[in-house]
Design a protein around this motif. Structure first.
Motif, short mmCIF file in Angstrom:
data_model
loop_
_atom_site.label_atom_id
_atom_site.label_comp_id
_atom_site.label_asym_id
_atom_site.label_seq_id
_atom_site.Cartn_x
_atom_site.Cartn_y
_atom_site.Cartn_z
N ASP A 33 -15.45 21.21 46.43
CA ASP A 33 -16.16 19.99 46.82
C ASP A 33 -15.16 18.92 47.27
N PRO A 34 -14.73 18.94 48.53
CA PRO A 34 -13.77 17.94 49.01
C PRO A 34 -14.26 16.51 48.87
N THR A 35 -15.58 16.30 48.84
CA THR A 35 -16.10 14.93 48.72
C THR A 35 -15.82 14.35 47.34
N ALA A 36 -15.36 15.17 46.39
CA ALA A 36 -15.08 14.69 45.03
C ALA A 36 -13.69 14.09 44.90
N ASP A 37 -12.87 14.22 45.94
CA ASP A 37 -11.47 13.80 45.81
C ASP A 37 -11.33 12.31 45.48
N ALA A 38 -12.07 11.46 46.18
CA ALA A 38 -11.96 10.02 45.96
C ALA A 38 -12.40 9.65 44.54
N GLU A 39 -13.49 10.25 44.09
CA GLU A 39 -13.97 9.98 42.73
C GLU A 39 -12.98 10.47 41.69
N LEU A 40 -12.36 11.61 41.97
CA LEU A 40 -11.37 12.15 41.04
C LEU A 40 -10.18 11.20 40.92
N ALA A 41 -9.73 10.65 42.04
CA ALA A 41 -8.62 9.70 42.02
C ALA A 41 -9.02 8.41 41.29
N ARG A 42 -10.25 7.96 41.51
CA ARG A 42 -10.71 6.75 40.83
C ARG A 42 -10.71 6.94 39.32
N ARG A 43 -11.16 8.12 38.88
CA ARG A 43 -11.15 8.40 37.43
C ARG A 43 -9.72 8.42 36.90
N GLY A 44 -8.78 8.89 37.72
CA GLY A 44 -7.39 8.87 37.30
C GLY A 44 -6.90 7.46 37.05
N GLY A 45 -7.32 6.51 37.91
CA GLY A 45 -6.97 5.12 37.69
C GLY A 45 -7.52 4.60 36.38
N GLU A 46 -8.70 5.06 36.01
CA GLU A 46 -9.28 4.64 34.73
C GLU A 46 -8.45 5.17 33.56
N PHE A 47 -7.95 6.40 33.69
CA PHE A 47 -7.11 6.94 32.62
C PHE A 47 -5.82 6.12 32.48
N VAL A 48 -5.25 5.70 33.61
CA VAL A 48 -4.04 4.87 33.56
C VAL A 48 -4.34 3.52 32.90
N ASP A 49 -5.44 2.91 33.29
CA ASP A 49 -5.82 1.63 32.67
C ASP A 49 -6.00 1.79 31.16
N ALA A 50 -6.61 2.89 30.76
CA ALA A 50 -6.80 3.13 29.33
C ALA A 50 -5.46 3.29 28.61
N ALA A 51 -4.50 3.93 29.28
CA ALA A 51 -3.17 4.08 28.67
C ALA A 51 -2.51 2.72 28.47
N TRP A 52 -2.66 1.82 29.45
CA TRP A 52 -2.09 0.47 29.29
C TRP A 52 -2.74 -0.22 28.08
N ARG A 53 -4.05 -0.08 27.94
CA ARG A 53 -4.73 -0.73 26.80
C ARG A 53 -4.25 -0.15 25.48
N PRO A 133 -2.14 8.95 22.17
CA PRO A 133 -2.52 8.03 21.10
C PRO A 133 -2.12 6.60 21.45
N GLY A 134 -2.50 5.67 20.61
CA GLY A 134 -2.06 4.30 20.79
C GLY A 134 -0.62 4.11 20.35
N LEU A 135 0.09 3.25 21.05
CA LEU A 135 1.46 2.89 20.68
C LEU A 135 1.51 1.43 20.22
N GLU A 136 2.59 1.10 19.52
CA GLU A 136 2.76 -0.27 19.08
C GLU A 136 2.87 -1.18 20.32
N PRO A 137 2.03 -2.21 20.42
CA PRO A 137 2.12 -3.09 21.60
C PRO A 137 3.44 -3.84 21.63
N LEU A 138 4.02 -3.93 22.81
CA LEU A 138 5.30 -4.63 22.96
C LEU A 138 5.13 -6.09 23.31
N GLU A 139 3.98 -6.44 23.89
CA GLU A 139 3.77 -7.81 24.32
C GLU A 139 3.54 -8.71 23.13
N MET A 140 4.06 -9.95 23.25
CA MET A 140 3.91 -10.93 22.18
C MET A 140 2.71 -11.81 22.47
N GLY A 141 2.61 -12.89 21.69
CA GLY A 141 1.54 -13.83 21.91
C GLY A 141 1.74 -14.62 23.18
#
Length: 388
Positions: A33-53, A133-141
């Motif tokens: 299903d080549p039409t799924a490529d864009a959606e697949l990439a968008r979901r990848g961006g969500e995984f990256v955002d979740a990793a940042w959180r 898993p979650g990591l210790e946040p490095l950012e301060m207040g």
């Protein structure tokens, strides 16, 4: 079938399963299903955002993907991070530097591959990202973050520029004695720069960029011989008023300290590692010339001894520099340093309320230990004329 539904079915089949069969089935769905490529990439961006959180940073993601998967997956995650970067909030100079250091896809273009193989690699990557898993946040207040952002706007100080130049010379020279002398001189300059920054901050004379609380950064500790490398990083951190906590499963140490000291640790650890590996290669060549075959235990013992002895010499160089720059007689110095050390200790304990000690394994080769000690002990690192 709608595109989101194709991706949903693939994810339900592959991401929550653990077998190759489920992965192959899901990859076949996406490949058809080549039409799924864009959606697949968008979901990848969500995984990256979740990793940042969850506390991960760009260098962390690249490191763990490189450790657990292969080059195609590293290229994929780097592309996802780049795609998400314009939509992300400003996160400071270290984050920006990590984005700049992402693997360059144009410099090493991926090999041509079929849709099934590409979909398989994407799913393998997403399966890994999902399980992080979650990591210790490095950012301060808020105050700490504002100070950290401002520090990235100032030009590099003359002291740091000179430190970089000294370490570059140390890495380039073919003479171990000269390399270690240059590294010792760099450590002395780092110590003096750290004390100057501390006193300026305490007197309220520092510019707005000076951080008013300790920060933290992660430094990769790569295989092989990661235990000995973590020991070297710990020694460098200790000599520069920082604390290092090693995370063995994910291949990094978190270093806590004030910004000037963190910069010193990053610079010096990277340089000493280059020098240690060059000295180890030379020592092994000497051993082979003598008819003795050396093994993994030789290299592990060499690096462990190098770290142990280098730590002692770095601390001595730092103490000599502090006593030699005139700051030692300043009545404000000792309370300032004590206060900063307490702040670093407090933040380390809050970030890592539970830590364990690790016994160094594989240090059983006497020749390796002797050669490693010699490699770290050739330079005369005594009191010398203060640097101009």
């Amino acid at each position: 079938m709608s595109t989101p539904r194709t991706v949903d079915r693939a994810f339900e089949t592959a991401l929550y399963g653990t077998t190759d069969d489920t992965l192959d089935t899901a990859a076949s769905l996406l490949a058809a299903d080549p039409t799924a490529d864009a959606e697949l990439a968008r979901r990848g961006g969500e995984f990256v955002d979740a990793a940042w959180r969850r506390g991960w940073q760009p260098a962390d993601l690249v490191r763990i993907v490189r450790r657990e998967l292969d080059d195609p997956h590293v290229r994929l995650v780097a592309a996802l991070i780049r795609t998400r970067a314009p939509h992300d909030r400003a996160r400071g100079p270290r984050w920006a530097a990590q984005l700049d250091d992402l693997p360059d896809a144009e410099a090493t273009p991926p090999p041509r591959t079929d849709r099934f193989s590409h979909a398989t690699a994407v799913l393998e990557l997403y399966r890994l990202l999902l399980r992080l898993p979650g990591l210790e946040p490095l950012e301060m207040g808020a105050a700490g973050k504002g100070a950290h952002r401002a520090s990235g706007d100032r030009p590099e100080s003359r002291a740091l520029a000179r430190i970089r130049a000294l370490l570059a010379k140390a890495e380039a020279t073919g003479y171990p004695e000269e390399a270690e002398a240059l590294s010792a001189k760099a450590q002395e300059l780092m110590a003096r720069h750290s004390v100057d920054e501390a006193l300026l901050a305490a007197r309220g004379q520092a510019h707005a960029a000076s951080p008013n609380a300790p920060g933290a950064c992660r430094i990769g500790v790569e295989q092989p011989y990661e235990q000995a490398k973590a020991l070297l990083l710990d020694a460098v951190a200790d000599a520069n008023h920082c604390r290092a906590v090693w995370n063995e499963p994910f291949g990094f140490s978190t270093v806590v300290g004030f910004e000037t000291d963190l910069e010193a640790v990053e610079l010096l650890y990277t340089s000493l590692l280059v020098q240690a590996e060059a000295a180890m290669t030379k020592a092994e060549a000497g051993q082979r010339a003598g008819g003795r075959k050396r093994t993994k235990t030789f290299r592990q013992s060499f690096l462990a001894a190098y770290a142990h002895r280098a730590g002692s010499r770095l601390r001595a160089a730092a103490e000599a520099a502090t006593a030699g720059n005139g700051a030692a007689v300043d009545v404000d110095l000792l309370p300032v340093l004590a206060s900063r050390e307490a702040a670093v200790t407090d933040r380390t304990e809050r970030m890592f309320p539970e830590t364990t000690t690790t016994r160094l394994r594989g240090v059983s080769d006497e020749a390796g230990w002797t050669e490693g000690t010699r490699a770290a002990d050739r330079a005369r690192v005594g009191r010398r004329r203060p640097l101009p």
